[in-house]
Write a protein that holds these residues in place. Structure first.
Motif, mmCIF file in Angstrom:
data_model
loop_
_atom_site.group_PDB
_atom_site.id
_atom_site.type_symbol
_atom_site.label_atom_id
_atom_site.label_comp_id
_atom_site.label_asym_id
_atom_site.label_seq_id
_atom_site.Cartn_x
_atom_site.Cartn_y
_atom_site.Cartn_z
ATOM 1 N N TYR A 28 6.281 85.069 39.921
ATOM 2 C CA TYR A 28 5.829 84.790 41.287
ATOM 3 C C TYR A 28 4.654 85.662 41.714
ATOM 4 C CZ TYR A 28 10.015 82.015 41.542
ATOM 5 O OH TYR A 28 10.965 81.068 41.301
ATOM 6 N N GLN A 31 1.584 83.528 42.802
ATOM 7 C CA GLN A 31 1.888 82.805 44.037
ATOM 8 C C GLN A 31 1.837 83.749 45.233
ATOM 9 O OE1 GLN A 31 2.697 79.339 44.385
ATOM 10 N NE2 GLN A 31 2.334 79.885 46.509
ATOM 11 N N TYR A 32 2.357 84.946 45.052
ATOM 12 C CA TYR A 32 2.448 85.904 46.162
ATOM 13 C C TYR A 32 1.093 86.541 46.481
ATOM 14 C CZ TYR A 32 4.355 89.619 49.063
ATOM 15 O OH TYR A 32 4.624 90.460 50.110
ATOM 16 N N PRO A 37 0.215 78.981 42.298
ATOM 17 C CA PRO A 37 1.033 79.219 41.097
ATOM 18 C C PRO A 37 0.167 79.435 39.864
ATOM 19 C CG PRO A 37 1.311 76.959 41.884
ATOM 20 C CD PRO A 37 0.445 77.657 42.867
ATOM 21 N N ARG A 62 11.704 81.988 36.106
ATOM 22 C CA ARG A 62 11.755 80.955 37.143
ATOM 23 C C ARG A 62 13.103 80.245 37.040
ATOM 24 N NH1 ARG A 62 7.394 79.112 39.775
ATOM 25 N NH2 ARG A 62 5.996 79.888 38.169
#
Length: 199
Positions: A28, A31-32, A37, A62
């Motif tokens: 992640y 994404q963060y 993604p 994931r």
């Protein structure tokens, strides 16, 4: 400054009994911090090393609940789970390779390391049933094409043999015709000779 996901943090969390915590963090990360993604990042010669490193670090992190659903695993992964992921195996078996990816470009790695990464990625692709089906269909198609080619070859050989036999028959018929003509000519000549002798 954004904190980076290092292989040290993943290995440390694996050694503390949390094998997927570092992988989830790596999974992640883009994404963060980048707002997209990992699979949506632009892939070019400058970013391929970091994307590859994050992909290997994030393998198995994931957890969407699919790995506990046997029907989904059977249909999409051929009963492979995240524990069977070759990238997870590579991360556990050779953490120094992941460390090399964080410090240098993939193009600068020795050929053996590149080959290890390539084999790992191919193994990961082959855990998906969809790709295995494509490969099996291609193998079946090549087998059918081989049979077609073989039957085409035998058909061509049969036609060639028939044509050769026809040519041979025609040659024999022409030889017989020539012999008959010679006989007729000879008989005519002998008749003419007899006629001249009688005169």
């Amino acid at each position: 400054m954004t904190p980076s996901v290092t292989w040290h943090s993943v290995v440390k969390e694996q050694s503390r009994g949390m094998p997927w915590a570092g992988a989830a963090q790596a999974c992640y990360f883009t994404q963060y911090y980048l707002g997209t993604p990992l699979h949506n990042l632009q892939l070019d010669s400058y970013t391929v090393t970091e994307i590859l490193r994050l992909h290997i670090l994030g393998a198995g992190g994931r957890n969407s609940g699919h790995q506990y659903n046997p029907r989904w695993r059977f249909n999409h992964r051929g009963m492979y789970s995240d524990y069977d992921n070759p990238c997870v195996e590579l991360r556990n078996r050779d953490p120094s390779l992941i460390g090399m990816l964080s410090m240098s470009n993939i193009f600068d790695l020795p050929p053996a390391s590149k080959l290890t990464i390539l084999v790992t990625l191919i193994g990961e692709i082959l855990t998906y049933a969809q790709f295995r089906e494509i490969i099996e269909e291609a193998i079946d198609g090549s087998r059918d094409a081989k049979k077609e080619w073989k039957s085409f070859g035998t058909e061509c050989q049969r036609k060639e043999k028939e044509e050769a036999a026809n040519r041979y028959r025609e040659w024999i018929a022409s030889r017989i015709k020539i012999k008959e003509e010679k006989k007729k000519k000879k008989s005519r000549l002998s008749e003419v000779a007899q006629d001249t002798d009688l005169d």
